[in-house]
Design an enzyme around this catalytic site. Structure first.
Site, PDB file in Angstrom:
ATOM      1  N   ASP A 192       0.876  -1.115  -0.026  1.00 60.05           N
ATOM      2  CA  ASP A 192       0.053  -0.003   0.093  1.00 60.05           C
ATOM      3  C   ASP A 192       0.719   1.091  -0.139  1.00 60.05           C
ATOM      4  OD1 ASP A 192      -2.870   1.134   0.161  1.00 60.05           O
ATOM      5  OD2 ASP A 192      -2.121   1.943   1.944  1.00 60.05           O
ATOM      6  N   GLU A 249       0.811   5.724   0.495  1.00 60.12           N
ATOM      7  CA  GLU A 249       0.223   7.248   0.730  1.00 60.12           C
ATOM      8  C   GLU A 249       0.903   8.226  -0.203  1.00 60.12           C
ATOM      9  OE1 GLU A 249      -2.717   7.117   2.426  1.00 60.12           O
ATOM     10  OE2 GLU A 249      -2.540   5.202   3.384  1.00 60.12           O
ATOM     11  N   HIS A 253      -5.776   6.426   7.431  1.00 58.37           N
ATOM     12  CA  HIS A 253      -4.814   5.434   6.608  1.00 58.37           C
ATOM     13  C   HIS A 253      -3.388   5.521   7.137  1.00 58.37           C
ATOM     14  CE1 HIS A 253      -8.123   4.873   3.540  1.00 58.37           C
ATOM     15  NE2 HIS A 253      -8.758   5.553   4.443  1.00 58.37           N
TER      16      HIS A 253
END
Length: 243
Positions: A10, A12, A156
């Site tokens: 993942d 950001e 997140h």
């Protein structure tokens, strides 16, 4: 027998679109070998050399002040590529993360390879849409559906989201559905989203024996897949996924 290495990944970012100059500010990866957590994670914060959109800060809570002393992508690019090379990447909404990673690689070196030239990519969002058509398939929705604890996800974060996605992926694909060592869960109930009871394995229990397929079993398996491929009008899905 060759081990299966999967990297749940993942990122950001400073905003939504690399074509608008947005950059990656965090990469989080969790490694699975034969569907087992190894704790050989990869986690870096990155100085993007641009302002982070206010809307993005509200999502992940990462600020430019926090990133001021962090390395730039080019300083960790080789370490990242060495880590992911040859693995299957498991990503939720893969087009977003892969698009940003390819953008960062081009900025680092114009002739750098694209991510999909180094790794295979499995998109859990597309997988979830096939399994649950017409339903919400965000990571939070999948956590609820598969009884995956995301109570720590107030904001997140790349590594936290990768860890949660690993739980979700294991649940979606059956078998082990929790990453915690020393925990067991009924796979049938856990995979359906029911609340399962967790138990502790006794410290006195001997290590579980891992029995791997020998050459004869692998040959029989390959022959069966080829027979299915020839008999089916659409071919063998397993062979297409592996290809």
């Amino acid at each position: 027998m060759q081990q299966t290495r999967q990297i749940v990944l993942d990122t950001e970012t400073t905003g939504l679109d690399p074509q608008d100059g947005h950059r990656i500010i965090e990469i989080g990866c969790v490694e699975l070998i034969d569907r087992r957590l190894t704790r050989n994670n990869f986690h870096r914060y990155i100085q993007p050399d641009r302002e982070i959109d206010a809307g993005a800060v509200e999502v992940h809570g990462i600020t430019n002040d926090f990133l001021a002393d962090k390395p730039r992508f080019g300083e960790l690019a080789e370490a990242f590529l060495d880590y992911v090379r040859g693995a299957e990447l498991i990503i939720h909404n893969a087009a977003f993360d892969v698009g940003f990673l390819d953008h960062e690689l081009r900025l680092w070196q114009p002739d750098a390879p694209r991510i999909e030239a180094l790794c295979s990519v499995t998109d859990t969002l597309m997988m979830a849409r096939r399994l649950h058509p017409g339903q919400r398939n965000s990571l939070d929705a999948l956590c609820k559906r598969y009884d995956v604890d995301n109570s720590q996800r107030d904001l997140h974060g790349a590594l936290l989201d990768a860890e949660i996605l690993a739980d979700v992926y294991l649940a979606m694909t059956g078998g082990q559905v929790k990453l915690g060592l020393g925990e067991v869960e009924t796979a049938g109930e856990g995979a359906q989203g029911a609340t399962g009871e967790h138990g502790r394995i006794s410290a006195e229990r001997p290590p579980l024996r891992v029995v791997r397929a020998d050459a004869r079993a692998l040959g029989a398996h390959a022959a069966r897949l080829e027979a299915i491929d020839k008999a089916s009008a659409e071919g063998c899905l397993w062979l297409r996924e592996r290809g």
